[in-house]
Design an enzyme around this catalytic site. Structure first.
Site, PDB file in Angstrom:
ATOM      1  N   TRP A 147       2.959  18.295  50.066  1.00 28.79           N
ATOM      2  CA  TRP A 147       2.677  16.881  50.344  1.00 28.79           C
ATOM      3  C   TRP A 147       3.765  15.949  49.824  1.00 28.79           C
ATOM      4  O   TRP A 147       3.718  14.740  50.087  1.00 28.79           O
ATOM      5  CB  TRP A 147       1.336  16.478  49.730  1.00 28.79           C
ATOM      6  CG  TRP A 147       0.148  16.930  50.518  1.00 28.79           C
ATOM      7  CD1 TRP A 147       0.159  17.623  51.695  1.00 28.79           C
ATOM      8  CD2 TRP A 147      -1.232  16.711  50.190  1.00 28.79           C
ATOM      9  NE1 TRP A 147      -1.128  17.838  52.119  1.00 28.79           N
ATOM     10  CE2 TRP A 147      -1.998  17.295  51.214  1.00 28.79           C
ATOM     11  CE3 TRP A 147      -1.898  16.088  49.124  1.00 28.79           C
ATOM     12  CZ2 TRP A 147      -3.397  17.257  51.204  1.00 28.79           C
ATOM     13  CZ3 TRP A 147      -3.284  16.059  49.123  1.00 28.79           C
ATOM     14  CH2 TRP A 147      -4.021  16.639  50.154  1.00 28.79           C
ATOM     15  N   GLU A 166      15.059  18.778  47.832  1.00 32.11           N
ATOM     16  CA  GLU A 166      14.988  17.355  47.424  1.00 32.11           C
ATOM     17  C   GLU A 166      15.147  17.221  45.915  1.00 32.11           C
ATOM     18  O   GLU A 166      15.725  16.246  45.429  1.00 32.11           O
ATOM     19  CB  GLU A 166      13.670  16.733  47.932  1.00 32.11           C
ATOM     20  CG  GLU A 166      13.722  16.530  49.443  1.00 32.11           C
ATOM     21  CD  GLU A 166      12.376  16.554  50.142  1.00 32.11           C
ATOM     22  OE1 GLU A 166      11.328  16.501  49.475  1.00 32.11           O
ATOM     23  OE2 GLU A 166      12.385  16.643  51.386  1.00 32.11           O
ATOM     24  N   SER A 220      10.650  21.415  59.361  1.00 30.26           N
ATOM     25  CA  SER A 220      10.093  20.956  60.630  1.00 30.26           C
ATOM     26  C   SER A 220       9.174  21.976  61.302  1.00 30.26           C
ATOM     27  O   SER A 220       9.219  22.155  62.521  1.00 30.26           O
ATOM     28  CB  SER A 220      11.219  20.514  61.581  1.00 30.26           C
ATOM     29  OG  SER A 220      11.908  19.403  61.016  1.00 30.26           O
ATOM     30  N   GLY A 252       6.013  20.518  55.316  1.00 33.01           N
ATOM     31  CA  GLY A 252       5.997  19.175  54.744  1.00 33.01           C
ATOM     32  C   GLY A 252       5.172  18.234  55.608  1.00 33.01           C
ATOM     33  O   GLY A 252       3.942  18.207  55.542  1.00 33.01           O
ATOM     34  N   GLY A 253       5.856  17.454  56.451  1.00 37.04           N
ATOM     35  CA  GLY A 253       5.213  16.400  57.240  1.00 37.04           C
ATOM     36  C   GLY A 253       3.935  16.830  57.951  1.00 37.04           C
ATOM     37  O   GLY A 253       2.928  16.114  57.928  1.00 37.04           O
TER      38      GLY A 253
HETATM   39  P1  PGA Z   1       9.163  19.283  56.722  1.00 39.01           P
HETATM   40  O1  PGA Z   1       9.386  19.609  55.161  1.00 39.01           O
HETATM   41  O2  PGA Z   1       8.114  20.261  57.235  1.00 39.01           O
HETATM   42  O3  PGA Z   1       8.659  17.870  56.741  1.00 39.01           O
HETATM   43  O4  PGA Z   1      10.466  19.471  57.404  1.00 39.01           O
HETATM   44  C1  PGA Z   1       9.447  20.934  54.694  1.00 39.01           C
HETATM   45  C2  PGA Z   1       9.685  20.958  53.200  1.00 39.01           C
HETATM   46  O5  PGA Z   1      10.443  20.117  52.711  1.00 39.01           O
HETATM   47  O6  PGA Z   1       9.133  21.794  52.468  1.00 39.01           O
END
Ligand code: PGA
Length: 251
Positions: free
Chosen positions: A10, A98, A204, A225-226
């Site tokens: 998240w 990140e 993604s 993620g998203g």
């Molecule tokens: P995303 O992020 O699915 O939004 O590309 C994946 C992640 O950073 O673990």
């Protein structure tokens, strides 16, 4: 048999109230999910306690997004293994790109955090992956082997998950081709002393590409993620369809 592990990350999204709303929509969809799929939610620190209570009696495991290597101490802004296990955390993401990019995480601190996670009975999800520039320069393989070598010093590979996350595919909608992700994950596996470590793909992952990703023989799950922020899309991902061999050949 390797485990299938699907984790939502998240990041810095959702208040406690929003996290409860998510669970109301998401948990019922797990009734259709095959038992051999482990489902994890890695939530912000302030959500851990309330999500832990709401997950009680469900099959979803709780995950955090970072852990410090000391048990306690003067480390403003950090969190320790015992603080996480106390609220029911079982998994922790370590070395997300990140954190490496914005917060100065290095292969050495990643290694310290992985070892600390294991010391406190948490399963680390180690993230590795290359930038677009590194890929274009043909450095992907060397970089990933180097990241693994440094991160895995003195690490118990029986209590580990790895996520291959090409940085250029994170949050961009630009997914790595399933076959290419499969190839890199095969390379990662060839570097391990335990070939049964579950290795996820991340970057993604969406409802419209999860079936093809999971049809790849080396890929054991996804770090999402998203698309883990909405109950409908994350439900579709954990309930991915197993493609028949003909469909897989066509893709
Ligand atoms: P995303 O992020 O699915 O939004 O590309 C994946 C992640 O950073 O673990």
């Amino acid at each position: 048999m390797r485990k299938i592990v699907i984790a939502g990350n998240w990041k810095m999204y959702k208040t406690q109230a929003e996290s409860q709303e998510f669970l109301q929509g998401f948990l019922p969809s797990l009734e259709q999910t095959p038992q051999d799929r482990d489902v994890i939610l890695c939530v912000p620190f302030t959500d851990l306690n309330v999500v832990s209570k709401n997950l009680h009696g469900s099959r979803v495991h709780l995950g955090a997004q970072n852990v410090h290597w000391e048990e306690f101490g003067a480390y403003t802004g950090e969190i320790s293994g015992p603080m996480l296990t106390e609220v029911g955390v079982r998994y922790v993401i370590v070395g997300h790109s990140e954190r490496r990019q914005y917060f100065g995480e290095t292969d050495e601190t990643v290694n310290l955090r992985i070892k600390a996670a294991q010391r406190y009975e948490l399963i680390p999800i180690l993230c590795v992956g290359e930038t677009k520039q590194q890929r274009d320069a043909g450095e992907t393989e060397r970089l990933i082997i180097n990241q693994l070598e440094k991160a895995l010093v003195d690490v118990d590979q029986n209590k580990l998950v790895i996520a291959y996350e090409p940085i250029w595919a994170i949050g961009t909608g630009d997914t790595c081709e399933a076959k290419e992700a499969n190839r890199v994950i095969g390379l990662i596996r060839s570097q391990l002393s335990n070939p049964n470590v579950p290795i996820q793909y991340g970057g993604s992952v969406k409802p419209n590409n999860i079936d093809e990703i999971m049809a790849q023989p080396e890929i054991d799950g996804a770090l999402v993620g998203g698309a883990s922020l909405e109950p409908e899309s994350f439900s579709r991902i954990v309930n991915y369809k197993v493609l028949s061999p003909e469909n897989t050949l066509k893709s």
